[in-house]
Structures are given as structure tokens and as C-alpha cells.
Scaffold this motif. Structure first.
Motif, PDB file in Angstrom:
ATOM      1  N   THR A 202       0.850  -1.191   0.000  1.00  0.00           N
ATOM      2  CA  THR A 202       0.000   0.000   0.000  1.00  0.00           C
ATOM      3  C   THR A 202       0.884   1.240   0.000  1.00  0.00           C
ATOM      4  O   THR A 202       2.104   1.156   0.209  1.00  0.00           O
ATOM      5  N   ALA A 203       0.265   2.393  -0.177  1.00  0.00           N
ATOM      6  CA  ALA A 203       1.009   3.650  -0.152  1.00  0.00           C
ATOM      7  C   ALA A 203       1.739   3.822   1.176  1.00  0.00           C
ATOM      8  O   ALA A 203       2.848   4.366   1.212  1.00  0.00           O
ATOM      9  N   GLN A 204       1.129   3.374   2.271  1.00  0.00           N
ATOM     10  CA  GLN A 204       1.763   3.520   3.582  1.00  0.00           C
ATOM     11  C   GLN A 204       3.145   2.869   3.607  1.00  0.00           C
ATOM     12  O   GLN A 204       4.093   3.422   4.159  1.00  0.00           O
ATOM     13  N   LYS A 205       3.256   1.708   3.011  1.00  0.00           N
ATOM     14  CA  LYS A 205       4.507   0.944   3.077  1.00  0.00           C
ATOM     15  C   LYS A 205       5.519   1.355   2.010  1.00  0.00           C
ATOM     16  O   LYS A 205       6.608   0.788   1.940  1.00  0.00           O
ATOM     17  N   ALA A 206       5.156   2.326   1.171  1.00  0.00           N
ATOM     18  CA  ALA A 206       6.069   2.907   0.177  1.00  0.00           C
ATOM     19  C   ALA A 206       6.782   1.851  -0.658  1.00  0.00           C
ATOM     20  O   ALA A 206       8.017   1.771  -0.662  1.00  0.00           O
ATOM     21  N   PRO A 207       6.034   1.043  -1.406  1.00  0.00           N
ATOM     22  CA  PRO A 207       6.689  -0.013  -2.196  1.00  0.00           C
ATOM     23  C   PRO A 207       7.674   0.526  -3.225  1.00  0.00           C
ATOM     24  O   PRO A 207       8.650  -0.160  -3.569  1.00  0.00           O
ATOM     25  N   GLU A 208       7.451   1.747  -3.711  1.00  0.00           N
ATOM     26  CA  GLU A 208       8.380   2.306  -4.693  1.00  0.00           C
ATOM     27  C   GLU A 208       9.771   2.531  -4.095  1.00  0.00           C
ATOM     28  O   GLU A 208      10.786   2.464  -4.805  1.00  0.00           O
ATOM     29  N   ARG A 209       9.832   2.774  -2.795  1.00  0.00           N
ATOM     30  CA  ARG A 209      11.126   2.942  -2.142  1.00  0.00           C
ATOM     31  C   ARG A 209      11.863   1.601  -2.078  1.00  0.00           C
ATOM     32  O   ARG A 209      13.083   1.531  -2.281  1.00  0.00           O
ATOM     33  N   VAL A 226       7.102 -10.009   1.333  1.00  0.00           N
ATOM     34  CA  VAL A 226       6.204 -11.039   1.835  1.00  0.00           C
ATOM     35  C   VAL A 226       4.839 -10.393   2.064  1.00  0.00           C
ATOM     36  O   VAL A 226       4.642  -9.648   3.030  1.00  0.00           O
ATOM     37  N   GLY A 227       3.911 -10.661   1.169  1.00  0.00           N
ATOM     38  CA  GLY A 227       2.599 -10.053   1.250  1.00  0.00           C
ATOM     39  C   GLY A 227       2.066  -9.762  -0.143  1.00  0.00           C
ATOM     40  O   GLY A 227       2.598 -10.235  -1.145  1.00  0.00           O
ATOM     41  N   ASP A 228       1.028  -8.971  -0.217  1.00  0.00           N
ATOM     42  CA  ASP A 228       0.394  -8.630  -1.490  1.00  0.00           C
ATOM     43  C   ASP A 228      -0.383  -7.337  -1.297  1.00  0.00           C
ATOM     44  O   ASP A 228      -0.360  -6.747  -0.207  1.00  0.00           O
ATOM     45  N   GLY A 229      -1.085  -6.910  -2.329  1.00  0.00           N
ATOM     46  CA  GLY A 229      -1.851  -5.675  -2.203  1.00  0.00           C
ATOM     47  C   GLY A 229      -2.116  -5.053  -3.558  1.00  0.00           C
ATOM     48  O   GLY A 229      -2.524  -5.746  -4.497  1.00  0.00           O
ATOM     49  N   ASP A 230      -1.857  -3.758  -3.674  1.00  0.00           N
ATOM     50  CA  ASP A 230      -2.139  -3.002  -4.881  1.00  0.00           C
ATOM     51  C   ASP A 230      -1.474  -3.656  -6.099  1.00  0.00           C
ATOM     52  O   ASP A 230      -0.257  -3.890  -6.112  1.00  0.00           O
ATOM     53  N   SER A 231      -2.260  -3.936  -7.133  1.00  0.00           N
ATOM     54  CA  SER A 231      -1.752  -4.692  -8.283  1.00  0.00           C
ATOM     55  C   SER A 231      -0.699  -3.919  -9.073  1.00  0.00           C
ATOM     56  O   SER A 231       0.313  -4.494  -9.504  1.00  0.00           O
ATOM     57  N   ALA A 232      -0.916  -2.613  -9.276  1.00  0.00           N
ATOM     58  CA  ALA A 232       0.059  -1.820 -10.025  1.00  0.00           C
ATOM     59  C   ALA A 232       1.385  -1.740  -9.282  1.00  0.00           C
ATOM     60  O   ALA A 232       2.462  -1.865  -9.887  1.00  0.00           O
ATOM     61  N   ALA A 233       1.317  -1.548  -7.970  1.00  0.00           N
ATOM     62  CA  ALA A 233       2.540  -1.486  -7.165  1.00  0.00           C
ATOM     63  C   ALA A 233       3.238  -2.843  -7.146  1.00  0.00           C
ATOM     64  O   ALA A 233       4.480  -2.910  -7.162  1.00  0.00           O
TER      65      ALA A 233
END
Length: 361
Positions: A202-209, A226-233
């Protein structure tokens, strides 16, 4: 002992973990515990299996989640009417709004406590006007509860801008060290450095970083989310070479951590991250963003690194990659820190927070 009614719509991830610990610990102490909950898309299908069979679970319904929580507050009010020592415990922003507003209207504020589990107005993914409204709501609704329960000292410092100190209590999150002990495995020195993070994408976890960090070390390390979430991210992470496991159960999360060398958590905001506590219990050095919650768990340079940008994260990872001895030292310090966050200590702090003492911070 007095009854407790928990109310939440945050029936997944970290808040669910905390709620389960509270409720199961309370029934072990002989309390009558009810959980009034509203489901969401990521609520586990086997939710009841998380709780002790003595915990009374009741799903609430409404046209919206907020309306369902409003009904939950009404149900809780009726349940505690003849028990002046009973407590209604609201968890997360929506429940906090519904329960405290109803308590102010119908006169049971003295029996309400509220855990934001990370204030909504700190969410950087929300528009600024919405964050301002949430801050105003938190300040106004403080009078709708007896106690505001925070999960970390840094979160409590934010709360001092909303409420008097006598209304505040800190009940830190906890981790089971014995569970971590059972999963620990020897690490193969010949394989690439394994860098792991856990949680919802999610945005909270800053996947782009995390993706950017992976791109900076394409051949020297293996990166795992380890996990999943937003498909685009998720797709962006995979394009950066990150292995995304998808949703796994708690035992698999621990197994993934057992195979890791470094844990990374570059969140935009936190309360007190369970993921970081779990990593520390596994004796992992961590690289974490310099935000609320993380700053309470990381002693910079001792059990990990606090970083404010991508350059800092890359420098920290390079330092850990270059020195197995430093990873071992920091990991041992991390485990020692995690050992102080036991479930029993959390429950003792919760009992005190529920009390009518004026100053428990």
C-alpha cells in the motif's frame, strides 16, 4: 472481573493481530470479552479461528462501515448499561469516531477507551483538507472517551497536541519470542544477501522505495516482499526484480524472516510496526524510515539504521552487506530489544490504561 467490548472495522493486518492479543489475553484473565466487528475486503475468511472460543464475536452490518460501527456503539452501550466498570474499546479511526460520538450523545464517555493504531491525519496518501478534518475530529472527540491509548511513545507525543496528558496511556505492541526461536535456521554464507520486508503493498509501506533499493543492488542481493496488495505497485516491484510472495499465513511469514539477512521497512507512517518487532525477534538488523513507531524500536547504529531518504537506505544496506559481523551484532541487539515487548507486558499496560487512574503515561 469487568466486561470488555471491543469495536472495530480494522479486521485485518496489524490491528487484527493486536486485537486478538488483547481479547485472548483478557479472557485468559477471566474477563467477559465481546468483539463487535465490521468486515472489509481483506478480512480473513476464518476470522473466528484467530480468537479464543470464549471470546464472543458478533459481526455488525449497515449501509456503510461507519453506519455499522454506529450500530455497534449502540449495541455496546446496551451491553454495559448495568456494569459501571465495563469498558468499550474502540480500535482505529472510524470506530473511534462512531463510538466516541455516540458516547458523547448518550452519556457513556467515561467507559470508553480509544486506540487509533496510527492517527488517520498522519496518512500521507490522503488530501491535506481530509487530514485537517481528521485532526479536528480527533481533537473534538477526545471528550468522548476516558482514555486515549497509543502504541508507542512517539505516537503519544503526537497525541499531546490533542488531549491532556492525564487522558493518555501507552500500550506497546508485542511479539512472541518463543515463536521466533522455533523458526530460526542457520544462514547459508554462500548465497546472495537476502533483503526482506513484510506487509500489505500500500502507499503507507512505500513499495516504490523498496523497488528503488532493489534496483540499486541488482546483482548483489535478493529482495523479497512477503505479502500482497495493490496490483500496479506489485507489478512495479516485480519489474524491479523483487520476489512478491503473495499472501501467506503467519507461520510462513516467520519462515521467510528466518531466511533473511536484513529487514527493510521504509514506511511513510506507522504507529508501532509489528513487522519490525517480528524481524527484531528473529535477530535481524533493520533499515527503517525515520517515522513515528520506527524511532521507538530502532536505536540507530545499534540494532539497525534509521534513514530519511533513498541514499540513506542504500548506504545502510551497503554497510550491512559488507560486514557479516556487523549484521550479527545488530541482530543480537535487535533481539534483545524485542524481548522487552512481551504479550504479558502489553496486557499489564492495558490493565493500567483501562483503570481510572489519572496519570498512567
Amino acid at each position: 472481573m469487568s466486561a470488555v467490548v471491543h469495536i472495530t472495522d480494522a479486521t485485518a493486518a496489524g490491528v487484527l493481530h493486536v486485537l486478538v492479543g488483547y481479547a485472548n489475553g483478557q479472557v485468559e484473565r477471566g474477563q467477559q470479552v465481546t468483539v463487535l466487528y465490521v468486515t472489509r475486503d481483506d478480512t480473513p475468511n476464518d476470522l473466528s479461528s484467530y480468537f479464543d472460543s470464549r471470546v464472543c464475536l458478533r459481526e455488525m452490518h449497515g449501509r456503510t462501515r461507519l453506519m455499522a460501527l454506529w450500530r455497534a456503539a449502540k449495541t455496546a452501550r446496551a451491553a454495559i448499561e448495568d456494569d459501571p466498570d465495563a469498558v468499550v474499546h474502540a480500535h482505529s479511526t472510524r470506530a473511534g469516531i462512531a463510538v466516541r460520538a455516540r458516547a458523547m450523545i448518550t452519556g457513556f464517555s467515561g467507559q470508553v477507551v480509544y486506540s487509533p493504531h496510527g492517527f488517520g491525519f498522519l496518512r500521507e496518501d490522503l488530501p491535506k483538507p481530509v487530514r485537517m478534518l481528521l485532526r479536528m475530529a480527533e481533537r473534538f472527540l477526545v471528550r468522548g472517551c476516558r482514555r486515549l491509548i497509543l502504541v508507542s511513545p512517539s505516537e503519544s507525543r503526537v497525541a499531546l497536541g490533542l488531549a491532556a496528558v492525564e487522558k493518555l496511556a501507552v500500550v506497546p505492541n508485542s511479539v512472541r519470542i518463543k515463536s521466533a526461536d522455533a523458526a530460526r535456521v542457520p544462514r547459508d554464507p554462500d548465497r546472495p544477501l537476502r533483503v526482506v520486508t513484510t506487509g500489505r503493498i500500500t502507499a503507507q509501506k512505500a513499495p516504490e522505495r523498496f523497488a528503488s533499493l532493489a534496483l540499486s543492488e541488482p546483482s548483489r542481493a535478493e529482495f523479497v516482499w512477503v505479502g500482497d496488495g495493490d496490483s500496479a505497485a506489485r507489478e512495479a516491484l516485480q519489474e524491479a526484480g523483487v520476489i512478491v510472495t503473495g499472501w501467506v499465513d503467519g507461520s510462513e511469514v516467520i519462515e521467510q524472516l528466518a531466511q533473511a539477512d536484513v529487514f527493510v521497512l521504509l514506511s511513510r507512517w506507522e504507529g508501532m510496526p509489528l513487522a519490525l518487532l517480528e524481524a527484531q525477534a528473529m535477530a535481524l538488523p533493520s533499515i527503517a524510515s525515520d517515522v513515528i513507531g520506527n524511532v521507538d524500536l530502532i536505536a540507530d547504529g545499534s540494532n539497525g539504521f534509521l534513514v530519511s531518504d533513498g541514499a540513506g537506505a542504500r548506504a545502510a544496506l551497503q554497510a550491512l552487506a559488507a560486514s557479516p559481523a556487523e549484521r550479527l551484532r545488530m541482530g543480537q541487539n535487535a533481539r534483545a530489544n524485542a524481548s522487552s515487548y512481551s504479550p504479558s507486558a502489553t496486557l499489564r499496560a492495558l490493565v493500567r490504561a483501562y483503570s481510572r487512574e489519572e496519570n498512567v503515561l
